[in-house]
Design a protein around this motif. Sequence first.
Motif, PDB file in Angstrom:
ATOM      1  N   GLU A 115       0.729  -1.304  -0.059  1.00  0.00           N
ATOM      2  CA  GLU A 115      -0.081  -0.247  -0.098  1.00  0.00           C
ATOM      3  C   GLU A 115       0.619   0.958   0.486  1.00  0.00           C
ATOM      4  O   GLU A 115       1.898   0.773   0.202  1.00  0.00           O
ATOM      5  N   ASN A 116       0.634   2.022  -0.282  1.00  0.00           N
ATOM      6  CA  ASN A 116       0.948   3.856  -0.090  1.00  0.00           C
ATOM      7  C   ASN A 116       2.087   3.821  -1.192  1.00  0.00           C
ATOM      8  O   ASN A 116       3.156   4.500  -0.318  1.00  0.00           O
ATOM      9  N   ALA A 117       2.735   3.082  -1.971  1.00  0.00           N
ATOM     10  CA  ALA A 117       3.627   2.662  -2.734  1.00  0.00           C
ATOM     11  C   ALA A 117       4.185   4.666  -4.019  1.00  0.00           C
ATOM     12  O   ALA A 117       3.520   4.705  -4.010  1.00  0.00           O
ATOM     13  N   LYS A 118       5.261   4.841  -2.799  1.00  0.00           N
ATOM     14  CA  LYS A 118       6.612   5.568  -3.727  1.00  0.00           C
ATOM     15  C   LYS A 118       7.270   5.573  -4.459  1.00  0.00           C
ATOM     16  O   LYS A 118       7.979   4.858  -3.212  1.00  0.00           O
ATOM     17  N   VAL A 119       8.261   6.267  -5.398  1.00  0.00           N
ATOM     18  CA  VAL A 119       9.424   7.193  -5.223  1.00  0.00           C
ATOM     19  C   VAL A 119       9.449   8.414  -5.463  1.00  0.00           C
ATOM     20  O   VAL A 119       9.086   9.167  -6.132  1.00  0.00           O
ATOM     21  N   ARG A 120      10.537   8.455  -3.986  1.00  0.00           N
ATOM     22  CA  ARG A 120      11.052  10.419  -4.210  1.00  0.00           C
ATOM     23  C   ARG A 120      11.793  10.777  -5.792  1.00  0.00           C
ATOM     24  O   ARG A 120      12.198  10.032  -5.972  1.00  0.00           O
ATOM     25  N   ALA A 121      10.837  11.611  -5.341  1.00  0.00           N
ATOM     26  CA  ALA A 121      11.408  12.072  -6.983  1.00  0.00           C
ATOM     27  C   ALA A 121      12.728  13.135  -6.356  1.00  0.00           C
ATOM     28  O   ALA A 121      12.995  13.469  -5.401  1.00  0.00           O
ATOM     29  N   VAL A 122      13.665  13.441  -7.050  1.00  0.00           N
ATOM     30  CA  VAL A 122      14.578  13.896  -6.857  1.00  0.00           C
ATOM     31  C   VAL A 122      15.499  14.253  -8.356  1.00  0.00           C
ATOM     32  O   VAL A 122      14.806  14.353  -8.733  1.00  0.00           O
ATOM     33  N   PRO A 123      16.050  15.146  -8.106  1.00  0.00           N
ATOM     34  CA  PRO A 123      17.146  16.249  -9.495  1.00  0.00           C
ATOM     35  C   PRO A 123      16.895  15.564 -10.213  1.00  0.00           C
ATOM     36  O   PRO A 123      17.867  14.952 -10.282  1.00  0.00           O
ATOM     37  N   PRO A 124      17.475  16.032 -11.049  1.00  0.00           N
ATOM     38  CA  PRO A 124      18.091  15.106 -13.286  1.00  0.00           C
ATOM     39  C   PRO A 124      18.842  14.901 -12.700  1.00  0.00           C
ATOM     40  O   PRO A 124      19.618  13.688 -12.972  1.00  0.00           O
ATOM     41  N   VAL A 125      20.059  15.711 -11.900  1.00  0.00           N
ATOM     42  CA  VAL A 125      21.026  15.116 -11.845  1.00  0.00           C
ATOM     43  C   VAL A 125      21.290  14.101 -10.263  1.00  0.00           C
ATOM     44  O   VAL A 125      22.971  13.094 -10.243  1.00  0.00           O
TER      45      VAL A 125
END
Length: 168
Positions: free
Chosen positions: A33-43
């Motif tokens: 449940e509630n799976a997500k991947v942390r957004a990080v800067p493109p670099v």
Amino acid sequence: MAHFVLPSLRYALAGMALALVSHSVLAQPLSVENAKVRAVPPVSTNTAAFMVLHNRGDSDLAVVDARSPAAEITELHNHVDVDGVMQMRRVAEIGLPAGGSAELAPGGLHLMLIDLVAPLHEGDEVEITLVLDSDETLTFSAPVRRIEVMGGGMSGKDSGQNGGHQAH
């Protein structure tokens, strides 16, 4: 007579195969449940995935590995206090007692996606496969979200649910 036996045999074999597949799916009561991947800067070349794992069964389970086509390496990690300094460490498994849950969250257990193969953007979907100690797998998609840490929990744009996934 062989004309009638062959189709019947085919149906019987197909039925047995379906029963085996169904048994495999139903035998493993793991859900995410509630799976997500942390957004990080493109670099950034690394990120983390968070979720809640539920073992709705009568037997203990353990996640022993993970993989994702979004990264060259996917590892199980935890944060530990080493002489007053929080450090991230790889762990061999994430145990799930029968009827229990494990929260993978910032500052605790999580999945590390190392050496991303391409930049991830908020809103993208990342495929993740968890490998259990029984060699069964659970594959699901997790959205890329901005995750802010407040008091050790998760907040911000991370309230979406990604539940109902069953191991197979």
